[in-house]
Design a protein around this motif. Structure first.
Motif, PDB file in Angstrom:
ATOM      1  N   THR A   1      -9.089  -3.325  -7.823  1.00 18.55           N
ATOM      2  CA  THR A   1     -10.056  -2.731  -8.600  1.00 18.55           C
ATOM      3  C   THR A   1      -9.303  -2.229  -9.931  1.00 18.55           C
ATOM      4  OG1 THR A   1     -11.311  -1.979  -6.744  1.00 18.55           O
ATOM      5  CG2 THR A   1     -11.604  -0.882  -8.914  1.00 18.55           C
ATOM      6  N   ARG A   2      -8.253  -1.277  -9.769  1.00 18.07           N
ATOM      7  CA  ARG A   2      -7.384  -0.800 -10.811  1.00 18.07           C
ATOM      8  C   ARG A   2      -6.686  -1.870 -11.618  1.00 18.07           C
ATOM      9  NH1 ARG A   2      -2.374   3.232 -10.001  1.00 18.07           N
ATOM     10  NH2 ARG A   2      -1.514   1.216 -10.177  1.00 18.07           N
ATOM     11  N   ASP A   3      -5.849  -2.499 -11.075  1.00 18.23           N
ATOM     12  CA  ASP A   3      -5.032  -3.529 -11.985  1.00 18.23           C
ATOM     13  C   ASP A   3      -5.216  -5.063 -11.668  1.00 18.23           C
ATOM     14  OD1 ASP A   3      -3.368  -1.223 -12.379  1.00 18.23           O
ATOM     15  OD2 ASP A   3      -2.547  -1.378 -10.164  1.00 18.23           O
TER      16      ASP A   3
ATOM     17  N   ASN B   1       0.781   3.644  -2.834  1.00 13.95           N
ATOM     18  CA  ASN B   1      -0.063   4.883  -2.415  1.00 13.95           C
ATOM     19  C   ASN B   1      -1.581   4.954  -2.783  1.00 13.95           C
ATOM     20  OD1 ASN B   1      -0.099   7.219  -1.117  1.00 13.95           O
ATOM     21  ND2 ASN B   1       0.006   8.444  -3.094  1.00 13.95           N
ATOM     22  N   MET B   2      -1.899   3.470  -2.536  1.00 17.56           N
ATOM     23  CA  MET B   2      -3.356   3.245  -2.505  1.00 17.56           C
ATOM     24  C   MET B   2      -3.512   1.674  -1.750  1.00 17.56           C
ATOM     25  SD  MET B   2      -3.715   1.846  -6.393  1.00 17.56           S
ATOM     26  CE  MET B   2      -3.317   3.438  -7.061  1.00 17.56           C
ATOM     27  N   SER B   3      -4.791   1.693  -1.647  1.00 18.27           N
ATOM     28  CA  SER B   3      -5.131   0.586  -0.576  1.00 18.27           C
ATOM     29  C   SER B   3      -5.036  -0.790  -1.457  1.00 18.27           C
ATOM     30  CB  SER B   3      -6.664   0.728  -0.092  1.00 18.27           C
ATOM     31  OG  SER B   3      -7.757   0.571  -1.211  1.00 18.27           O
TER      32      SER B   3
ATOM     33  N   ALA C   1      -7.564  -3.007  -1.660  1.00 19.93           N
ATOM     34  CA  ALA C   1      -8.637  -2.909  -2.637  1.00 19.93           C
ATOM     35  C   ALA C   1      -8.772  -2.114  -3.834  1.00 19.93           C
ATOM     36  CB  ALA C   1      -9.987  -2.508  -1.867  1.00 19.93           C
ATOM     37  N   GLU C   2      -8.194  -0.909  -3.764  1.00 18.94           N
ATOM     38  CA  GLU C   2      -7.983  -0.079  -4.802  1.00 18.94           C
ATOM     39  C   GLU C   2      -6.920  -0.480  -5.956  1.00 18.94           C
ATOM     40  OE1 GLU C   2      -8.463   4.433  -3.087  1.00 18.94           O
ATOM     41  OE2 GLU C   2      -6.634   3.566  -2.710  1.00 18.94           O
ATOM     42  N   ILE C   3      -5.927  -1.358  -5.409  1.00 23.00           N
ATOM     43  CA  ILE C   3      -5.063  -2.063  -6.548  1.00 23.00           C
ATOM     44  C   ILE C   3      -5.552  -3.287  -7.243  1.00 23.00           C
ATOM     45  CG2 ILE C   3      -2.977  -3.304  -6.618  1.00 23.00           C
ATOM     46  CD1 ILE C   3      -1.812  -1.920  -4.309  1.00 23.00           C
TER      47      ILE C   3
ATOM     48  N   GLU D   1      -6.236  -8.909  -9.606  1.00 21.33           N
ATOM     49  CA  GLU D   1      -5.652  -9.677  -8.621  1.00 21.33           C
ATOM     50  C   GLU D   1      -4.480 -10.287  -9.176  1.00 21.33           C
ATOM     51  OE1 GLU D   1      -6.477 -13.624  -5.590  1.00 21.33           O
ATOM     52  OE2 GLU D   1      -7.944 -12.902  -7.192  1.00 21.33           O
TER      53      GLU D   1
ATOM     54  N   GLU E   1       0.664  -1.241  -0.108  1.00 25.19           N
ATOM     55  CA  GLU E   1       0.129  -0.038   0.082  1.00 25.19           C
ATOM     56  C   GLU E   1       0.651   1.406  -0.149  1.00 25.19           C
ATOM     57  OE1 GLU E   1      -4.067  -1.585   2.112  1.00 25.19           O
ATOM     58  OE2 GLU E   1      -2.499  -0.422   3.474  1.00 25.19           O
TER      59      GLU E   1
END
Length: 169
Positions: A41-43, A33-35, A37-39, A45, A29
């Motif tokens: 969602t964005r990138d 610089n993100m949670s 969960a955000e990783i 599993e 994290e």
């Protein structure tokens, strides 16, 4: 497993042994610089799991200490191998009722944000226990154990591995 005490017991253990406490999820994290969960969602599993392995490897290479990983990290054979080659894996073996008692009133567990969180936890538990059971060492949790007691049980178990921990005089 979530609720087993990885962070609380890990911090207590690190303090007692005078070594750093390291958390692979916190490191991921911080670097992103993100949670988590955000990783996800964005990138996705797969991306997260690759970064997770890189971070675990780096932490095991750079520092001697207590490393807490996310509950899913140990499911990957590559991570289990890394941990055993560069350290020792310890399973905090808490039964389902103990885990449920610890997590049922918390909303910080994204995997349990379902219509039937107990059934979800049970399914995760049943799927993961056979993998967790392959850990180098295991320590059975009891509901009556305080964090410090569990840390002491971990130390007693680590002492069975003089290549990892030796008694000091």
């Amino acid at each position: 497993m979530m609720g087993a005490g990885k962070t609380a017991v890990g911090k207590s253990l690190a303090a007692r042994l005078g070594v750093p406490f390291l958390d692979s999820d916190a490191e991921i994290e911080r670097a992103a610089n993100m949670s988590i969960a955000e990783i996800f969602t964005r990138d996705g599993e797969a991306f997260f799991r690759d970064r997770e392995t890189q971070v675990i490897n780096r932490l095991l290479e750079e520092k001697r200490g207590i490393l807490s990983t996310g509950g899913g990290a140990f499911l990957a054979e590559r991570n289990r191998r890394l941990i055993s080659e560069k350290g020792v894996s310890v399973w905090l073996d808490a039964d389902l009722p103990i885990l449920w008692n610890r997590v049922k009133h918390k909303d910080t567990r994204p995997l349990l944000r379902t219509d039937k969180p107990h059934a979800t936890l049970k399914a995760i538990y049943e799927a993961r226990v056979p993998v967790y059971a392959t850990a180098d060492l295991s320590v059975k949790a009891q509901s009556a154990y305080a964090i410090e007691t569990m840390a002491e049980k971990v130390i007693e178990t680590l002492l069975t591995r003089p290549d990892v921990l030796e008694e000091s005089e």
